[in-house]
Design a protein around this motif. Sequence first.
Motif, PDB file in Angstrom:
ATOM      1  N   GLY A  44       0.834  -1.195   0.000  1.00  0.00           N
ATOM      2  CA  GLY A  44       0.000   0.000   0.000  1.00  0.00           C
ATOM      3  C   GLY A  44       0.869   1.245   0.000  1.00  0.00           C
ATOM      4  O   GLY A  44       2.089   1.185  -0.133  1.00  0.00           O
ATOM      5  N   PHE A  45       0.228   2.387   0.185  1.00  0.00           N
ATOM      6  CA  PHE A  45       0.966   3.647   0.171  1.00  0.00           C
ATOM      7  C   PHE A  45       1.525   4.016   1.535  1.00  0.00           C
ATOM      8  O   PHE A  45       2.359   4.901   1.646  1.00  0.00           O
ATOM      9  N   GLY A  46       1.079   3.347   2.573  1.00  0.00           N
ATOM     10  CA  GLY A  46       1.580   3.618   3.916  1.00  0.00           C
ATOM     11  C   GLY A  46       1.459   2.387   4.777  1.00  0.00           C
ATOM     12  O   GLY A  46       0.580   1.546   4.578  1.00  0.00           O
ATOM     13  N   GLY A  47       2.356   2.263   5.730  1.00  0.00           N
ATOM     14  CA  GLY A  47       2.301   1.147   6.656  1.00  0.00           C
ATOM     15  C   GLY A  47       1.439   1.510   7.856  1.00  0.00           C
ATOM     16  O   GLY A  47       1.681   2.525   8.507  1.00  0.00           O
ATOM     17  N   CYS A  48       0.447   0.692   8.125  1.00  0.00           N
ATOM     18  CA  CYS A  48      -0.477   0.970   9.229  1.00  0.00           C
ATOM     19  C   CYS A  48      -0.146   0.116  10.443  1.00  0.00           C
ATOM     20  O   CYS A  48       0.210  -1.052  10.311  1.00  0.00           O
ATOM     21  N   PHE A  49      -0.291   0.715  11.610  1.00  0.00           N
ATOM     22  CA  PHE A  49       0.028   0.002  12.843  1.00  0.00           C
ATOM     23  C   PHE A  49      -0.943   0.439  13.933  1.00  0.00           C
ATOM     24  O   PHE A  49      -1.131   1.639  14.169  1.00  0.00           O
ATOM     25  N   GLY A  50      -1.579  -0.522  14.581  1.00  0.00           N
ATOM     26  CA  GLY A  50      -2.515  -0.221  15.647  1.00  0.00           C
ATOM     27  C   GLY A  50      -1.844  -0.218  17.004  1.00  0.00           C
ATOM     28  O   GLY A  50      -1.140  -1.166  17.357  1.00  0.00           O
ATOM     29  N   LEU A  51      -2.032   0.838  17.759  1.00  0.00           N
ATOM     30  CA  LEU A  51      -1.383   0.976  19.062  1.00  0.00           C
ATOM     31  C   LEU A  51      -2.229   0.363  20.174  1.00  0.00           C
ATOM     32  O   LEU A  51      -3.413   0.645  20.293  1.00  0.00           O
TER      33      LEU A  51
END
Length: 348
Positions: A44-51
């Motif tokens: 994708g265009f950005g790496g997502c991370f849930g805190l």
Amino acid sequence: MKNSRSESYAKAGVDITAGYKAVELMKKHIARTKNEGCLDDVGGFGGCFGLNLAGMEEPVLVSGTDGCGTKVKLAILMDKHDTIGIDAVAMCVNDIICCGAKPLFFLDYIACGKNYPEKIASIVSGVAEGCVQSGAALIGGETAEHPGMMPKEDYDLAGFAVGIVDKKKILDNTKMAEGDVVIALPSTGIHSNGFSLCRKVFDIDNNNPELYVPREDLGGKTIAEALLVPTRIYVKPVLALLEKVNVKGISHITGGGFYENIPRSIPDGLMAKIDKSAIKVLPIFDVIAKVGDIPERDMYNTYNMGVGMSIVVAKEDVDAAIELLKAHGEDAYVIGEIVKGDEGVELV
């Protein structure tokens, strides 16, 4: 991306389809690094991370960025690319752990003269291994093909890590006091600093044949092998230590050696008095000093000399700290103490 191909761009030196192949080859390595915060796949265009902020009163994000320096040159000469990524991760996560932060995720950046998908995937396999060792997720990155900017076989590697710590648990050296003790965590070699001097000492840029000759003083290893050993990652042992012992300061011994890095964790009015005879100097440093005729002070002002990280604890906590660190695979030992002074560090 099945229809994505530009013949004109390929003639200019950039094959975008090679990038797609590289991503497919690296996905199996990236999958090893997934942790509870990962939200999507690479591409994708950005790496997502849930805190997960459970139990934290005032969460603080801590970031660090670095590369591997000119150690990459040796990896290219040896055509061995599967460990240099460990160095890239180590240089970032070992820094943020000095604040007491737990690494969450990592992103890499590879610039290359030509994208050889198998080589890029090999580099990323090392990045993934570093992430596994530190508990960080590899959630994205970038591979940029730069024809004309560097030879086809060359590349450079950098990245950054983000970690988290409760504000009240950020390491604060204001409670450091005279009589506290300095503990060493051993390094695996020269790690990722001082390679410009190594290149000069061993004539690496001219691919000196002596680089590949096994040596008795290196335990049968070649100079090239000893230099390319990846940087040790200290995250998990240090996080375990922080849970049980009151740590007053941590220094990651990188470029600038003892004289630059140990003072960074010590407050004004105090200094570290280091016993040189206690330091377990690794053989590679003796070889560098001998072949290059490098003065001892310059060695300690350039290299880690066998100490990758120093930790300061109260005298009454030393035994517990060393026992815990050894239980987590670190052959920790005492190298000095904190005394009054303003020189930052003194080696005696």
